[in-house]
Design an enzyme around this catalytic site. Sequence first.
Site, PDB file in Angstrom:
ATOM      1  N   LYS A 181      34.477  17.133  -2.450  1.00 10.50           N
ATOM      2  CA  LYS A 181      34.679  18.548  -2.104  1.00 10.50           C
ATOM      3  C   LYS A 181      34.234  18.853  -0.666  1.00 10.50           C
ATOM      4  O   LYS A 181      34.919  19.545   0.062  1.00 10.50           O
ATOM      5  CB  LYS A 181      33.917  19.459  -3.072  1.00 10.50           C
ATOM      6  CG  LYS A 181      34.403  19.406  -4.502  1.00 10.50           C
ATOM      7  CD  LYS A 181      33.756  20.464  -5.366  1.00 10.50           C
ATOM      8  CE  LYS A 181      32.263  20.323  -5.513  1.00 10.50           C
ATOM      9  NZ  LYS A 181      31.819  19.072  -6.166  1.00 10.50           N
ATOM     10  N   ARG A 206      29.826  28.146 -10.787  1.00 12.24           N
ATOM     11  CA  ARG A 206      29.572  26.904 -11.537  1.00 12.24           C
ATOM     12  C   ARG A 206      29.825  27.081 -13.026  1.00 12.24           C
ATOM     13  O   ARG A 206      29.909  26.094 -13.754  1.00 12.24           O
ATOM     14  CB  ARG A 206      28.112  26.458 -11.338  1.00 12.24           C
ATOM     15  CG  ARG A 206      27.849  25.836  -9.988  1.00 12.24           C
ATOM     16  CD  ARG A 206      26.438  25.278  -9.922  1.00 12.24           C
ATOM     17  NE  ARG A 206      26.045  24.927  -8.574  1.00 12.24           N
ATOM     18  CZ  ARG A 206      26.297  23.763  -8.004  1.00 12.24           C
ATOM     19  NH1 ARG A 206      26.947  22.840  -8.666  1.00 12.24           N
ATOM     20  NH2 ARG A 206      25.902  23.514  -6.771  1.00 12.24           N
ATOM     21  N   ARG A 255      27.126   3.956  -2.838  1.00 10.95           N
ATOM     22  CA  ARG A 255      26.695   4.578  -1.572  1.00 10.95           C
ATOM     23  C   ARG A 255      25.310   4.084  -1.160  1.00 10.95           C
ATOM     24  O   ARG A 255      24.435   3.918  -2.000  1.00 10.95           O
ATOM     25  CB  ARG A 255      26.646   6.112  -1.714  1.00 10.95           C
ATOM     26  CG  ARG A 255      28.005   6.730  -1.614  1.00 10.95           C
ATOM     27  CD  ARG A 255      27.957   8.209  -1.256  1.00 10.95           C
ATOM     28  NE  ARG A 255      27.227   9.051  -2.200  1.00 10.95           N
ATOM     29  CZ  ARG A 255      27.501  10.350  -2.374  1.00 10.95           C
ATOM     30  NH1 ARG A 255      28.468  10.928  -1.693  1.00 10.95           N
ATOM     31  NH2 ARG A 255      26.801  11.068  -3.232  1.00 10.95           N
ATOM     32  N   ARG A 299      20.190   6.390  -2.790  1.00 11.16           N
ATOM     33  CA  ARG A 299      19.496   7.631  -3.120  1.00 11.16           C
ATOM     34  C   ARG A 299      19.382   7.764  -4.636  1.00 11.16           C
ATOM     35  O   ARG A 299      20.255   7.306  -5.367  1.00 11.16           O
ATOM     36  CB  ARG A 299      20.269   8.837  -2.573  1.00 11.16           C
ATOM     37  CG  ARG A 299      20.216   8.958  -1.065  1.00 11.16           C
ATOM     38  CD  ARG A 299      20.810  10.255  -0.590  1.00 11.16           C
ATOM     39  NE  ARG A 299      22.003  10.639  -1.341  1.00 11.16           N
ATOM     40  CZ  ARG A 299      22.898  11.514  -0.899  1.00 11.16           C
ATOM     41  NH1 ARG A 299      22.752  12.066   0.271  1.00 11.16           N
ATOM     42  NH2 ARG A 299      23.951  11.834  -1.627  1.00 11.16           N
ATOM     43  N   ARG A 319      24.684  13.992 -14.194  1.00 12.35           N
ATOM     44  CA  ARG A 319      25.297  15.064 -13.407  1.00 12.35           C
ATOM     45  C   ARG A 319      26.735  15.321 -13.870  1.00 12.35           C
ATOM     46  O   ARG A 319      27.186  16.465 -13.909  1.00 12.35           O
ATOM     47  CB  ARG A 319      25.275  14.707 -11.914  1.00 12.35           C
ATOM     48  CG  ARG A 319      23.873  14.742 -11.323  1.00 12.35           C
ATOM     49  CD  ARG A 319      23.842  14.203  -9.916  1.00 12.35           C
ATOM     50  NE  ARG A 319      24.482  15.114  -8.980  1.00 12.35           N
ATOM     51  CZ  ARG A 319      24.856  14.759  -7.750  1.00 12.35           C
ATOM     52  NH1 ARG A 319      24.673  13.527  -7.322  1.00 12.35           N
ATOM     53  NH2 ARG A 319      25.423  15.631  -6.943  1.00 12.35           N
TER      54      ARG A 319
END
Length: 210
Positions: free
Chosen positions: A13, A88, A123, A156, A167
């Site tokens: 996004k 949300r 990542r 991370r 999530r």
Amino acid sequence: MKLILLGAPGAGKGTQAEVICSTLNIPAISTGNILREAVKNGTALGMEAKAYMDGGKLVPDELVIGILKERLAKDDCKAGFILDGFPRTVPQAEALDRMGIVIDKVIDLEVSDEAITKRMSGRRVCESCGASYHLEFKPSKEEGVCDKCGGKTVQRKDDHPDTVKERLEVYHAQTEPLKGYYQKTGKLAIVEGQDEVSETTALVLKALGR
């Protein structure tokens, strides 16, 4: 053009918001940023929000939307804006409607959970300079070492597969129902995320009639 960008965490996004901003010359509004800005500027609503934030509580929807409305009244939003990270939940979307904020288009970036997990768990970020890499799509020349500053690249906590899974579960339970909400209004455009960012961008701009 007044837009909402929907999509799971890691769907891309932020990247697409940047492109839309520069193409349409409109600002991207992130609720986290505007809350911090309202607190910093000491507005009445900002101070009210600060009391909740300092107490470790969630800022109520109506208050967030009040601060959002304050932000949308600024001159840079006259030609439109992109809402990133809000609403949300369906109650937040309903509250947005009650405030009289009319949205022109809702872009939903669709990426499979499997692809997102692969994308996010691969990542790596440099501890020193913050440069980002990906084990498969954008590896550093030497694994674990930043090309730019020689710092150590790490995963991370947010990108750990277990965290990503949590999530995504929250997204499917709370945010995904917004697709049905906006589909009823005829404003929803679904964009299938592609492997190449530029191909996804082309589809997003097409959905916006560009």
